[in-house]
Design a protein around this motif. Structure first.
Motif, mmCIF file in Angstrom:
data_model
loop_
_atom_site.group_PDB
_atom_site.id
_atom_site.type_symbol
_atom_site.label_atom_id
_atom_site.label_comp_id
_atom_site.label_asym_id
_atom_site.label_seq_id
_atom_site.Cartn_x
_atom_site.Cartn_y
_atom_site.Cartn_z
ATOM 1 N N ASP A 1 0.860 -1.175 0.000
ATOM 2 C CA ASP A 1 0.000 0.000 0.000
ATOM 3 C C ASP A 1 0.905 1.238 0.000
ATOM 4 O OD1 ASP A 1 -1.681 2.070 0.729
ATOM 5 O OD2 ASP A 1 -1.984 1.338 2.783
ATOM 6 N N SER B 1 1.228 3.543 3.032
ATOM 7 C CA SER B 1 1.617 2.933 4.308
ATOM 8 C C SER B 1 2.460 3.866 5.158
ATOM 9 C CB SER B 1 2.438 1.664 4.051
ATOM 10 O OG SER B 1 1.626 0.532 4.104
ATOM 11 N N PRO C 1 -1.652 2.383 -4.732
ATOM 12 C CA PRO C 1 -2.725 2.765 -3.801
ATOM 13 C C PRO C 1 -3.513 1.521 -3.387
ATOM 14 C CG PRO C 1 -2.715 4.193 -5.742
ATOM 15 C CD PRO C 1 -1.775 3.066 -6.036
ATOM 16 N N ALA C 2 -3.995 1.545 -2.157
ATOM 17 C CA ALA C 2 -4.696 0.360 -1.639
ATOM 18 C C ALA C 2 -5.838 -0.057 -2.573
ATOM 19 C CB ALA C 2 -5.231 0.644 -0.239
ATOM 20 N N ILE D 1 -4.878 -2.446 -5.287
ATOM 21 C CA ILE D 1 -4.262 -3.742 -4.957
ATOM 22 C C ILE D 1 -4.967 -4.918 -5.643
ATOM 23 C CG2 ILE D 1 -3.890 -5.391 -3.050
ATOM 24 C CD1 ILE D 1 -2.962 -2.985 -1.363
ATOM 25 N N VAL E 1 -0.387 -4.386 3.821
ATOM 26 C CA VAL E 1 -1.309 -3.247 3.941
ATOM 27 C C VAL E 1 -1.409 -2.826 5.402
ATOM 28 C CG1 VAL E 1 -3.547 -2.331 3.199
ATOM 29 C CG2 VAL E 1 -2.685 -4.437 2.170
ATOM 30 N N ASP F 1 -4.909 3.876 8.008
ATOM 31 C CA ASP F 1 -3.937 4.859 7.540
ATOM 32 C C ASP F 1 -3.582 5.800 8.694
ATOM 33 O OD1 ASP F 1 -3.245 6.429 4.550
ATOM 34 O OD2 ASP F 1 -3.033 7.506 6.443
ATOM 35 N N LEU G 1 -8.929 0.371 6.244
ATOM 36 C CA LEU G 1 -8.926 -0.352 4.982
ATOM 37 C C LEU G 1 -9.707 -1.660 5.094
ATOM 38 C CD1 LEU G 1 -6.599 1.770 4.578
ATOM 39 C CD2 LEU G 1 -5.968 0.298 2.671
ATOM 40 N N LEU H 1 -9.305 -7.109 0.936
ATOM 41 C CA LEU H 1 -7.948 -7.106 0.387
ATOM 42 C C LEU H 1 -7.241 -8.435 0.662
ATOM 43 C CD1 LEU H 1 -6.910 -3.420 1.183
ATOM 44 C CD2 LEU H 1 -7.437 -4.412 -1.066
ATOM 45 N N TRP I 1 -0.622 -7.937 7.303
ATOM 46 C CA TRP I 1 -1.273 -6.714 7.769
ATOM 47 C C TRP I 1 -0.489 -6.056 8.895
ATOM 48 C CZ3 TRP I 1 -5.412 -4.153 5.712
ATOM 49 C CH2 TRP I 1 -6.078 -4.812 4.658
#
Lengths: 423, 423
Positions: free
Chosen positions: A145, A148, A171-172, A175, A188, A192, A199, A204, A217
């Protein structure tokens, strides 16, 4: 006439002031009612608090009351009297897994999958290199991401460089379209750190899995703020810090989650002696320990680890669904009050309004944000400033009240007005 | 006749007992005289001690008196009251370098070359990968002392694997003949954790340099026990723990030394946000900080770091040459007394007798070593057991007395006799 106008002006001002005062009283009554109805309100007594409205629990959690006494005992008795015997008699040696099992339920993880120690960055390195190795040699890229927290990108870059993989930052939202047969792992951040955007962990993770990649994560800004449900969503590896919503203290050791199904093949790039199957055999060859213990590295940092253990006691009997509900109610209420106290245009909301996209913090963008935060802190409301223009307010549901949120919004309005008047 | 023999036997036993008592009194007077003449004896008051003879300071140093009060203040005031403000106002952010500069003189290092944080294993990984990168791509092997503490070999193996180098483990004595144009780095433990043998740091460093390789030293068992003189001998990188002779507490953060001349090119495999030139700029690209700060990784573990800082106060005004002189005198005296109290053949000295080859600990090999150590601990003398057959006794010169050494040898003789009588 001048007198009459002055009189009329004064009357209008007085009316406005009365109206404001009435409105303010109503708001304070609302806050008091919300606090009275808050089923988590008693948890506040588990912390050392003062008159400050502390909205920086997303950066450093407040001090749990149990910590000072426990640490004094660890130092004076366990270290000072028992000394080396404490490695066994005081349970020091097994603390990384034991404290891990205290963190696990807060992550939606069954026991035996979380180990505590090292920093988030170091755990991220283990997780990413471990994920790349689990994914196999035919997958040659790590997707991260792009928004991040910087350390995630730096460490992912190092993991990619050392394992001969490419690093792709996207960008997320991109993905799902980015991952493919070449992707070894996706990293990810759950929330944020700037915008407070939450997110889509289930979505994801599923996208990574659909491409045959592993999902890693970073839970620094979600652990303790909302339910994470790692096991349920099939997350492969995860890391996070314990000094934010988990209140472990400054720089408290971080955690590493390795899904049970991956543990037997998890191949750490930091195979210290604590990760060995028989650490005291002092064997020349490395044989990894079973289970998540193989995520350990060197001698565990006992003072910090046991401070964290004591701090985690504040979660006794706490329902994470209630924590999440209060978190959203607090931030909703704060945003309502900001709309009242902050004149239009003075600050822009950066955090998504939708509940499903909001973590535990609110971020506002404004001019002279550093100076505004200084003024706000001087007014007894502590948030933080992130360059170039963000004010961040973390709402730790265990010890933040609706009255805190009301006062924060009111003082924010004043700080913004002051800063505009005296730039 | 039987009576007469019994009488003669009894008289002989009485004579022997009287002789032993006289000899014992003389030994205790010797110990008392040595303690009275010990210029470091007042340092003992800087520690929390009890009636135990604690000879495990090579594993976990005793508690310095300054630590409990300092940590109570760090927790209650710096964390509990100032909270997030302490990162600047209480100097938390700069603690890794500040504490590093307290450790530096104990290593013979000028300021600005030591940073504290992470475990020894993690720092070893940074040092070895950093050394390989400094050595350049045409050098494809890492040479390690085969008798090293296991974690050194495991981590060196991982560093070799991740950088595509070969790992060669050879006896320390073979290192000069082993290093060559392919050698990137040589990793050696300064003091063998089992035998207590002190390795030739100047000679092996020079041998590495003669081959164009970098010398990386693990100082876990020498830092605080004897002068190390990193700068003088041109050591390139070094690591070590702070919980043994530096008394930082269980699992206290370790240190990393990066020679000033290498810092500009030092390329850490763990480039966390704390190693960034502008950590709070949160820039997407990694730009390493100047100096040894680039050896940092994640958020520093403040509780442990500040406990260590307080613990290092015991070194105020202490001359390391005097520490070394006392260390050798203590171990000499202990060996003399062991020769008196331990019957020949009951235990074998493993530690070299020559001063230049001896660190701060004495290791003895014996049958049933685990049981012997248990008996010894029950008799109030704490050393430790290392499989399969070693008794280790660490002599921390800041708080170990000659009377301690005398008592330890005497009780060791008894424990060995008991164990032989009741195997």
């Amino acid at each position: 006439m001048a007198t009459s106008e002055a009189h009329r002006g004064s009357a209008a001002e007085q009316n406005a002031a009365e109206q404001n005062a009435a409105e303010q009283n109503a708001a304070e009554r609302d806050a008091a009612a919300l606090d009275a109805a808050d089923e988590l309100r008693a948890l506040r007594d588990r912390f050392v608090l003062d008159d400050t409205v502390y909205l920086d629990g997303n950066s450093l959690g407040a001090l749990p009351r149990a910590v000072p006494g426990r640490l004094a005992d660890v130092i004076a008795r366990e270290w000072g009297e028992l000394r080396i015997r404490s490695w066994t008699e005081s349970g020091w040696w097994t603390a990384p897994e034991r404290v891990g099992d205290l963190v696990a339920p807060l992550l939606g993880a069954a026991p035996g999958q979380v180990v505590v120690g090292d920093s988030t960055s170091v755990n991220l390195f283990k997780a990413l290199v471990g994920a790349v190795r689990l994914a196999g040699d035919d997958r040659d890229e790590i997707v991260v991401d792009a928004a991040s927290f910087p350390t995630d990108g730096y460490i992912a870059g190092s993991a990619a460089r050392l394992t001969g993989r490419a690093l792709r930052a996207v960008p997320a939202a991109a993905i799902p379209a980015t991952v493919g047969p070449r992707t070894a792992a996706v990293l990810v951040n759950h929330v944020d750190y700037r915008t407070g955007e939450l997110l889509d962990l289930p979505g994801l993770t599923a996208a990574a899995h659909a491409a045959g990649a592993l999902a890693v994560w970073d839970l620094c800004h979600s652990a303790g703020a909302l339910p994470v449900d790692l096991d349920r969503h099939g997350v492969d590896l995860a890391v996070g810090c314990t000094y934010k919503y988990l209140n472990g203290g400054p720089g408290a050791p971080a955690f590493l989650y390795v899904r049970a199904a991956h543990q037997e093949r998890f191949d750490s790039p930091l195979p210290g002696w604590n990760a060995h199957a028989e650490p005291f055999a002092m064997a020349p060859a490395f044989t990894p320990a079973d289970g998540v213990t193989r995520g350990r590295v060197g001698t565990p940092d006992i003072l910090s680890l046991l401070a964290l253990e004591a701090a985690l006691g504040v979660w006794d009997g706490v329902d994470l669904a209630a924590v999440r509900a209060k978190s959203l109610a607090l931030t909703d209420f704060f945003l309502d009050r900001v709309a009242v106290h902050v004149r239009p245009g003075a600050a822009e909301l950066v955090t998504p309004v939708e509940h499903r996209r909001r973590g535990g913090q609110i971020a506002l963008r404004c001019a002279d944000a550093a100076a505004v935060m200084d003024r706000l802190i001087a007014r007894g409301v502590v948030g933080d400033f992130r360059p170039p223009d963000l004010l961040r307010f973390g709402f730790a549901p265990l010890y933040t009240s609706f009255a805190d949120a009301e006062r924060a919004a009111r003082e924010l309005g004043r700080a913004l007005s002051e800063a505009a008047a005296h730039p």
